[in-house]
Design a protein around this motif. Structure first.
Motif, short mmCIF file in Angstrom:
data_model
loop_
_atom_site.label_atom_id
_atom_site.label_comp_id
_atom_site.label_asym_id
_atom_site.label_seq_id
_atom_site.Cartn_x
_atom_site.Cartn_y
_atom_site.Cartn_z
N UNK B 34 29.21 -38.17 -7.37
CA UNK B 34 29.30 -37.65 -8.73
C UNK B 34 30.34 -36.54 -8.78
N UNK B 35 30.62 -36.09 -9.98
CA UNK B 35 31.57 -35.01 -10.23
C UNK B 35 31.25 -33.80 -9.36
N UNK B 36 32.24 -33.33 -8.60
CA UNK B 36 32.06 -32.12 -7.81
C UNK B 36 31.28 -32.30 -6.53
N UNK B 64 44.77 -39.22 -8.63
CA UNK B 64 44.10 -38.24 -9.48
C UNK B 64 44.88 -36.94 -9.59
N UNK B 65 45.07 -36.32 -8.45
CA UNK B 65 45.49 -34.93 -8.47
C UNK B 65 46.93 -34.78 -7.98
N UNK B 69 48.76 -29.19 -5.93
CA UNK B 69 47.45 -28.57 -6.15
C UNK B 69 46.48 -28.95 -5.04
N UNK B 70 46.53 -30.20 -4.65
CA UNK B 70 45.65 -30.68 -3.59
C UNK B 70 45.85 -29.89 -2.31
N UNK B 72 46.99 -26.90 -1.96
CA UNK B 72 46.47 -25.57 -2.20
C UNK B 72 44.95 -25.54 -2.00
N UNK B 73 44.26 -26.53 -2.61
CA UNK B 73 42.80 -26.59 -2.53
C UNK B 73 42.34 -26.81 -1.10
N UNK B 76 41.96 -24.04 1.62
CA UNK B 76 40.71 -23.26 1.66
C UNK B 76 39.80 -23.74 2.80
N UNK B 97 51.38 -38.26 -11.18
CA UNK B 97 52.25 -37.90 -12.29
C UNK B 97 52.59 -39.14 -13.11
N UNK B 255 29.67 -27.11 2.91
CA UNK B 255 31.12 -27.01 2.72
C UNK B 255 31.54 -25.63 3.21
N UNK B 257 34.39 -22.80 4.46
CA UNK B 257 35.79 -22.36 4.45
C UNK B 257 36.34 -22.46 5.87
#
Lengths: 267, 267, 267, 267, 267, 267
Positions: B34-36, B64-65, B69-70, B72-73, B76, B97, B255, B257
């Motif tokens: 599911x989302x997230x 998707x992304x 940005x990916x 960058x994410x 983490x 894009x 999850x 870091x």
């Protein structure tokens, strides 16, 4: 003492004692289950143990999975399908490639592969051969040739895929007609039939996707996951077995390497 | 001792011991959530740890992304995707894009950006290039060039977006055909495939949006939230893993870091 | 003391005492149940015990199952249908083969089989004979000939199959019209009627598939599975019995070899 | 120490510590909630605190409510929007009147009102100006003019209203395209974006009406009521926050006069 | 002291004290219930007790059941409908046969039957007479002739059957118009009206099939089964009674031979 | 001390203290509830107490019920509507007859009735006058004439009935447009508006039938039944009240003869 003329032992450890010694012969059993519930393993075990324990040759119609992958997977349970194929006890009708309709497939590879498999007695359908009447003709012909007593079809939803765009009512109508036809021909060929279907929801209550599959079947077995807190497991319930006093309870299933599926009694 | 010719270690801490050492090689795994729920992180970790721990190059198809940005994410979690891209171990095929079809995009920016990324070996599709056959061609070509063993596609619902207006039956039919085609080509290219899909409801039981994705996949893993009173958390269940004796339980996910996703054992 | 002119004993052990001695005569009872709940056994027992215990001949309209298989299955409960057929007390109208529309059936086999069965008084419909008006004509004619007092139709959903493609509203309309027509003719022929229908969900609350069947019926009995943890069982509830003070409780059912269905009292 | 170049403090008391100091900058956050859950207050607080505590000007696109009513309502929480508008720190783009398409509106009133508001830097769209491209142009232009860092759109479902009659599939397709376009333009303008959407059901699990909104968003926060017996209250859950180790729990919300929304920790 | 000019005693033992002495006069009450909940008995008791205890003649419009069967069934509760018919206190308008549209009905039987019933003051509609305007004309005419104060219509869903194929929206629209029309004419004729409707699901919450019936009605009573474990029973809840302070609780119902329905108080 | 320029006291005993002294003035409140939950009584009490306790004249638009019946029903709560009508404090716009479209209505009766009511200042619409624009014109005109401060519309679903056949998407679109238009005109006329809507399911969570009504409203109150075992009762929850710190709890409602609705505090 089980009458083997009337009952067809399932090959699943612990199941026969719940159904008076085995499935009723020359009848059809609907095996429904959710994703990952072990339907294919159940059906292959039915065929494999039929060959190795009861000397009853069998036929597998694979509409889902490539037979080479299937053999690899089944080896984990100690089922050596290749050996039985080589000895002419098992025939796998591979309709898995044909249904893809992939235009990019390298034809040379396909041809050579089909050749080698035909040597072993199994068949890979060409795309233009793929229709259910053609498959039933092959099964009846092959069953006569090797003296097959059992057949499994994996799976009914793949047939739906072949029917093209139909609305839900048309689909239900077509599937009912198809099932009556499959049933009629396979029973007449002296075969005990196992039909696999996948259902979307968990639980002991649902046994078919279109609500028509179970009308035609003489037996119905449902496999599903249950989750309690963080523990989860696979179960089986016998929903229907015509002419048979059967267990009505839910039975946990164990999947054992080198053994296959085992039906447990709950405490 | 795990046979790395047959098993493909997942790169997710704690997962391999639940699936006999890794995913079956040259098979496809459906990762639904599911989302997230952390699907993209899971898939990227599969590729990144494949490169850094098992020296198996990989390809990410991002529908998707935006890859910038990916990256960058993912930083983490300590995944330095840029570094692996620069060393030719990772290729990101950016179809994110292209699918926008945004007519207002400043073409000068787009061009320079594509240029810099092509230097790094990754690709940004032009709008008119966007179709699944073109993408599969690129993956097969790139996989040969860098010796890739793994591929992840993020995500299947974005493909649906490309198919235009279809009713639910047509869509199911198209997606099935598409998946068979993706499966056939990526397996033949020697790749172990991870396909991401998003599902609307929570719970261990649902593993695909159209009810057809899981037929084609050899494995199915579901990620989802559970909420008990005011506490909530993410979990994973292995719904299906062909040829593999796998855990059937629900496993909490952490999850961390700098570490990534870790599969926990419940007490 | 039950007035047998007004009440028709059900033949199901334990049921009559819950419905003032039997079904109301010359009325119709809707018997609904989920897959495997025992509907066919219930209906056949109603007919068989009518013959053997109350000397009331009966007629079975079989739209689902081949009569030869049915006889085999019923033998397990000690119901010797062949014997009653031979003595002209039971007529089975076989519309099961006809509805398949199978073009491949060997016509010679079909013919000889029909011949032998017609000797015994039962009938196998030819494909072009299959419509509900034709069947009702046969029932009324046969009922007069053998003095039948009871008739069972197995099952209503098979009629739906004969109606071709209709949307849900049309179907509901057609089925209502059909049921009124069936009801009218069978009651006028002096018969107490049992109509079988299959319902998709479990539970005491749902008694028909289209929501119209129960309007027309004078009685409604529902058979269903309940599952508690790992234990499961079949139950019955009397939902409606016009002009009758009936039990409103849920009653467990036992299926006994050589005996048939028995309605239990809960403790 | 939070890096304000990378994180954008939310302005909601108690929230930032749950998301590593703030939202990721130049990303989009989907704020979903049921009727009366406080979505508009949340978004306005995000903008207002951005201005008053972090000196980051902001833009509000109001598709739902008349700005005058909104200012009145927000005054109850101590947010003096008029003052920030007058100082050129806040721009409200009023598309609420335009979407009514009311033919009876007194044009003289409308004109004078627009005049006074334009003096204050905010804008009221004329009916024929109302389309999302026009609005995005205005936002980008205004953002450059006042150096805006934040934007909120209230709300997505009002956009659906503008799309005219479309079936659910078309709508899903259109909304996805629209969201990609909004996302692309606002991020490129250097803005951190908050998109409000209303969802019909309560509970922590649902985060969008069409099931596509959350694909595009980098973060997803859900606000909803829970009812226990006669007590009821509003809660928040962070469903997704890319590149951020975020709380997975449910957090009660307090709405305080003169303060705004406060995220509570559960005990 | 109940004002009988304003309240119409229900005739159901135990009900009047829950509704300030009776239904409001010249209003319409919607009686909804699931299959077998006792709706017809409730409505007939309302009419029969009206005649025998309050000397208020009544009219029954039977769209469902044959009046001869109905009289038989009602005799079990001690309601002698034939006697009241013979004395000109009760008129039954039989629209049950007409709606079948059965072409096979023996016309001689039908005619003679109609003759005998017309002597008794009741009416059997001919197929071509069947429409709601014709029925309302008859009711108004008959009500004037016998001085009827009460009317019951059994049931609304049978009207739906007469409307032919309509989609759900059209049906809702037609039914609303129909109900307004029924309401208007029967109230103007000085009658207190009871409208029966059947609903598919159990429970206290649903009171109509199309969601429009209850708008028009001045009162709404719901009858339904509840099941707790193996025990089950029928209950009643008063959902609405305009201008009346009514019980809001669930009340068990007892069905007693020779007495009829009795509303119980729960302890 | 409540500022009566900003707050409009509800007239419902016990409610104002939960919403800072009253509804926000010149705003619209959506009052949703299930069948029999007391919506009409709530709205009439809002108008009646407005007149008698705060000297604020009011207008009732009755799309559902005949005003004569309504007055009769309201008398049970001690609301003498006729008296306030006679004194020119209350205007009832009767659109209930007009919407029936009954062709059989005796025109002489209708005319004389309309005459007598027009004397009293209230209006009965002719069938060809019935459209929402005409009604809004009347309200605005009447409001000016009697200095009305409050208006209630009973009910929104009746408007749906007037829109003819539309699919669900069109309906949602039309209703939204309609609501925006109603809102705009009534607020501009200085009125605080109460809009009644009926919802099908019970529970605190659903507040509109089409999911669009609550967007437009400034407040949303939900009335519903709860059932616990055999006890049942009516409750209220304030779902939304813009610019107002409101109770979030569920509050039981009491309906008292001669008093009206009273909001209780739970213990």
């Amino acid at each position: 003492m089980v009458n083997l003329n009337r009952r067809c032992p399932s090959g699943i450890v612990g199941l026969d004692e719940l159904i008076e010694g085995g499935f009723p012969r020359q009848r059809s059993i609907l095996l429904s289950g959710t994703c990952g519930s072990g339907k294919t393993t159940f059906a292959v075990q039915f065929l494999y143990k039929g060959i190795t324990e009861y000397n009853e040759p069998g036929i597998l119609i694979s509409l889902e999975q490539d037979p080479r992958e299937l053999k690899e997977d089944m080896a984990a349970f100690g089922f050596d399908l290749q050996k039985e194929e080589d000895q002419g006890k098992l025939i796998i009708i591979d309709a898995s490639l044909a249904r893809a309709g992939t235009s990019r497939m390298d034809s040379s590879i396909t041809s050579s592969r089909m050749f080698s498999e035909q040597l072993a007695g199994s068949r890979s359908l060409m795309p233009d051969e793929f229709n259910i009447d053609r498959i039933l003709d092959l099964v009846v012909e092959d069953a006569g040739r090797i003296g097959a007593k059992r057949v499994a079809l994996d799976s009914l939803p793949a047939l739906e895929f072949l029917m093209g765009n139909q609305n839900e009512t048309e689909m239900r109508h077509s599937i009912r007609q198809l099932l009556i036809s499959i049933n009629y021909r396979l029973k007449n060929a002296g075969l005990t039939t196992m039909l696999i279907t996948e259902i979307p929801e968990e639980g002991p209550r649902i046994s078919s996707a279109h609500g028509v599959e179970s009308y035609v079947a003489d037996g119905a077995i449902n496999m599903y996951y249950t989750t309690m807190g963080m523990e989860s497991g696979r179960n089986m319930i016998i929903r229907k077995m015509r002419g048979t006093a059967h267990s009505e309870d839910v039975h946990p299933l164990a999947f054992k390497r080198g053994v296959g599926i085992q039906v447990m009694k709950h405490v």
